[in-house]
Design a protein around this motif. Sequence first.
Motif, mmCIF file in Angstrom:
data_model
loop_
_atom_site.group_PDB
_atom_site.id
_atom_site.type_symbol
_atom_site.label_atom_id
_atom_site.label_comp_id
_atom_site.label_asym_id
_atom_site.label_seq_id
_atom_site.Cartn_x
_atom_site.Cartn_y
_atom_site.Cartn_z
ATOM 1 N N SER A 52 -28.994 39.926 30.943
ATOM 2 C CA SER A 52 -28.840 40.648 32.194
ATOM 3 C C SER A 52 -30.215 41.093 32.691
ATOM 4 O O SER A 52 -31.081 41.443 31.893
ATOM 5 N N VAL A 53 -30.379 41.077 34.012
ATOM 6 C CA VAL A 53 -31.622 41.492 34.668
ATOM 7 C C VAL A 53 -31.281 42.551 35.707
ATOM 8 O O VAL A 53 -30.297 42.417 36.438
ATOM 9 N N VAL A 54 -32.086 43.609 35.741
ATOM 10 C CA VAL A 54 -31.945 44.647 36.763
ATOM 11 C C VAL A 54 -33.323 44.878 37.391
ATOM 12 O O VAL A 54 -34.291 45.169 36.686
ATOM 13 N N GLU A 55 -33.390 44.718 38.699
ATOM 14 C CA GLU A 55 -34.623 44.961 39.453
ATOM 15 C C GLU A 55 -35.841 44.293 38.821
ATOM 16 O O GLU A 55 -36.888 44.909 38.621
ATOM 17 N N GLY A 56 -35.686 43.018 38.474
ATOM 18 C CA GLY A 56 -36.800 42.245 37.939
ATOM 19 C C GLY A 56 -37.103 42.468 36.477
ATOM 20 O O GLY A 56 -38.034 41.872 35.936
ATOM 21 N N ASN A 57 -36.335 43.336 35.806
ATOM 22 C CA ASN A 57 -36.555 43.631 34.383
ATOM 23 C C ASN A 57 -35.439 42.981 33.564
ATOM 24 O O ASN A 57 -34.260 43.222 33.829
ATOM 25 N N LEU A 58 -35.816 42.173 32.589
ATOM 26 C CA LEU A 58 -34.841 41.579 31.682
ATOM 27 C C LEU A 58 -34.344 42.685 30.755
ATOM 28 O O LEU A 58 -35.056 43.122 29.856
ATOM 29 N N GLU A 59 -33.158 43.186 31.025
ATOM 30 C CA GLU A 59 -32.617 44.334 30.293
ATOM 31 C C GLU A 59 -32.077 43.947 28.932
ATOM 32 O O GLU A 59 -32.084 44.746 27.998
ATOM 33 N N MET A 60 -31.537 42.740 28.824
ATOM 34 C CA MET A 60 -30.989 42.297 27.545
ATOM 35 C C MET A 60 -30.940 40.785 27.514
ATOM 36 O O MET A 60 -30.651 40.145 28.524
ATOM 37 N N LEU A 61 -31.262 40.239 26.352
ATOM 38 C CA LEU A 61 -31.084 38.823 26.069
ATOM 39 C C LEU A 61 -30.834 38.743 24.570
ATOM 40 O O LEU A 61 -31.716 39.055 23.773
ATOM 41 N N TYR A 74 -33.073 32.260 29.157
ATOM 42 C CA TYR A 74 -34.211 32.926 29.787
ATOM 43 C C TYR A 74 -34.616 32.195 31.072
ATOM 44 O O TYR A 74 -34.800 32.809 32.122
ATOM 45 N N HIS A 75 -34.779 30.875 30.996
ATOM 46 C CA HIS A 75 -35.213 30.112 32.174
ATOM 47 C C HIS A 75 -34.184 30.202 33.302
ATOM 48 O O HIS A 75 -34.557 30.309 34.474
ATOM 49 N N PHE A 76 -32.902 30.188 32.958
ATOM 50 C CA PHE A 76 -31.859 30.362 33.969
ATOM 51 C C PHE A 76 -32.010 31.721 34.653
ATOM 52 O O PHE A 76 -31.979 31.820 35.884
ATOM 53 N N MET A 77 -32.159 32.774 33.852
ATOM 54 C CA MET A 77 -32.266 34.130 34.406
ATOM 55 C C MET A 77 -33.527 34.280 35.253
ATOM 56 O O MET A 77 -33.511 34.934 36.295
ATOM 57 N N LYS A 78 -34.614 33.678 34.819
ATOM 58 C CA LYS A 78 -35.870 33.753 35.582
ATOM 59 C C LYS A 78 -35.704 33.077 36.932
ATOM 60 O O LYS A 78 -36.095 33.620 37.968
ATOM 61 N N GLU A 79 -35.087 31.898 36.939
ATOM 62 C CA GLU A 79 -34.884 31.185 38.189
ATOM 63 C C GLU A 79 -33.911 31.934 39.105
ATOM 64 O O GLU A 79 -34.132 32.037 40.309
ATOM 65 N N LYS A 80 -32.854 32.486 38.534
ATOM 66 C CA LYS A 80 -31.814 33.153 39.330
ATOM 67 C C LYS A 80 -32.286 34.492 39.884
ATOM 68 O O LYS A 80 -31.955 34.846 41.005
ATOM 69 N N THR A 81 -33.060 35.249 39.081
ATOM 70 C CA THR A 81 -33.367 36.630 39.445
ATOM 71 C C THR A 81 -34.829 36.879 39.795
ATOM 72 O O THR A 81 -35.147 37.935 40.334
#
Length: 144
Positions: free
Chosen positions: A67-76, A92-99
Amino acid sequence: MSHSIRLANAEDYSRIMEIWESAVQATHDFLAEEDFNYFKEAIPRDYLPNLEVYLITENDDAKGFASVVEGNLEMLFIHNDVRGKGFGKELYHFMKEKTGLTKVDVNEQNPQAIGFYERMGFKKIGRSEKDGSGKDYPLIHMSL
């Protein structure tokens, strides 16, 4: 073997917590039992309902979440049974691209996670004595 990533819902919480418990027991040996139990109750009650959580699955079986909140990866977190098999990197790469995430805070006592994020391109930019819950677990602040 087919991986997919999807948005989690409340029916996924028990599996998310199985993944969390497996990952934390494998990598967070510094966590006191009372704090482990605190987070085990707080995450599904206080965190998950307020976050957009994504699951990475293999053949419809969840193997990790983020999960990502305001550009911060809160949990992986990745289930210990599949650590080192590329799920974390893919998620990680999915979350980076999405958020467009650019930051992560990592427990100082978790060198495996620090190394993972360094391999993903993060640099250490700061440190806090306490975690986000005010507990005595120093955090390393990292940024891309």
